[in-house]
Design a protein around this motif. Sequence first.
Motif, PDB file in Angstrom:
ATOM      1  N   GLY A   1       2.040  -5.941  37.273  1.00 33.35           N
ATOM      2  CA  GLY A   1       3.447  -5.552  37.167  1.00 33.35           C
ATOM      3  C   GLY A   1       4.010  -5.073  38.483  1.00 33.35           C
ATOM      4  O   GLY A   1       3.443  -5.315  39.556  1.00 33.35           O
TER       5      GLY A   1
ATOM      6  N   THR B   1       2.835  -5.459  32.528  1.00 36.45           N
ATOM      7  CA  THR B   1       2.471  -6.671  31.781  1.00 36.45           C
ATOM      8  C   THR B   1       0.973  -6.676  31.552  1.00 36.45           C
ATOM      9  O   THR B   1       0.192  -6.590  32.509  1.00 36.45           O
ATOM     10  CB  THR B   1       2.886  -7.943  32.531  1.00 36.45           C
ATOM     11  OG1 THR B   1       4.303  -7.940  32.705  1.00 36.45           O
ATOM     12  CG2 THR B   1       2.483  -9.185  31.753  1.00 36.45           C
TER      13      THR B   1
ATOM     14  N   THR C   1       4.735  -7.680  27.721  1.00 32.52           N
ATOM     15  CA  THR C   1       5.424  -6.999  28.822  1.00 32.52           C
ATOM     16  C   THR C   1       6.243  -5.832  28.281  1.00 32.52           C
ATOM     17  O   THR C   1       7.004  -5.994  27.318  1.00 32.52           O
ATOM     18  CB  THR C   1       6.341  -7.981  29.573  1.00 32.52           C
ATOM     19  OG1 THR C   1       5.542  -9.007  30.168  1.00 32.52           O
ATOM     20  CG2 THR C   1       7.112  -7.249  30.678  1.00 32.52           C
TER      21      THR C   1
END
Length: 320
Positions: free
Chosen positions: A170, A180, A189
Motif C-alpha cells: 500500500g 491492500t 483494499t
Amino acid sequence: MKSAIFILFCCLFSGLSLSKHVKPPATMAPAGEFFSSSQTVMTTEPTTPTTVIPTSEPTTLTTTGETTTLTSPVSETSHAPSTINATTPHAETTINATTAPTPHAETTATGTPPQPQPTPPGPVTAGDYRLLKNDTTVCVMAHVALAIRLETPKASGAFKVQPNKTHAVGECRQSRSNLTLVFPEGFITFLFNKSTEDSIGYVDTLTFRLNYPLSPASSRFSASNNSLRVLSAKLGHSYSCRSDSFYMGNGLYLDVKDDRVQAFNFSKSNEFGVTDQCAADQPNYSVAIGVGVTLLVLILVVVVVYLLGRRRRADGYQAL
C-alpha cells in the motif's frame, strides 16, 4: 495274268493284317495347342512361370512365345488368394491389403475436473499486517480476521483469508492511507481517510476481488463500496470490534472479525494507541439501570402493602 491277280491278293491280305494290330487315335491335334477349360495349360517349350490373376473377367495367360486367352473362368480351387498380385516372373508377390487396419483411438476424458467447494461457515484466523513509512515509522497497522461471503436466494458460500498466505502492500500519505492485503485468490483494499475537523480516522472505501467458487455459477467476484464511514477512531487511537460485517452489493459481504485497526498518529513505539471500541462491544448500563429501578419499585410496593396490612390489624382491636 495269274501273276497280277496273285500280287493284288497279297497286298490286300497284308493291309488287313496290319489293320488288326495298329489303330490310330480318333482325333489328332497339333502339339502344344491342346487344352481343356478345366485342366492346366501345358507347353512343349520351357517358359517363364505363368501369372494367374483370379478375377471375374476372362483370364489372360502370358508366356514368352505367345499369349493365350481363356474364355472360361478360373477354377475356384486355384491356390492364389484373391488379394495377391504377382509382379515379377520370379514368383515374388506383393500383398495389397483391401482394408487398412484401423488404429485404436485413444480415449481422452473430457469431463471437467470438480471445482473446490466454498469453505463452510466458521471461525477465521486473524493476521497481523503493517505498512511502514520511511522504513521506520508505522503508518497503518491491523490485526484482523477476514472472510468474503456470498448470500443470495440461489447460492451461498464463504472464502476465508489465510494469514500465512497473505501480505500487505500500500501507500501512506498525510491524510490518506491505502492498505491492500494480497493473497493467491485475490486482494482486499482498505482506504483510510483523516478528518481534521472531527479529529478522527476512518475507512471510507472498501474494495475486493476474488477468484474462488462461492457459487456453482461463477468463481469470479469483485465489489467496491466508496460511501462508507467505518472503523472510525480518534486520531492516535485504535479501533476495536469483535465482529463487523459490511455489505458490498449483489449479495456480497466483507466480514471482519476480532479486528483492531489504526491508520494515523502512531506513538514513537509504533504500537496501537488507546482502544476505541465499537458500539456493539461497549458496555451497556441501561439494562442494569432498568433492572435496578424495577427492583426498587417492587421493594417499595412490598413495604407499602405491609404497612397497610399492619394498620388494618391495629384498627380491628377495641379497647376494654
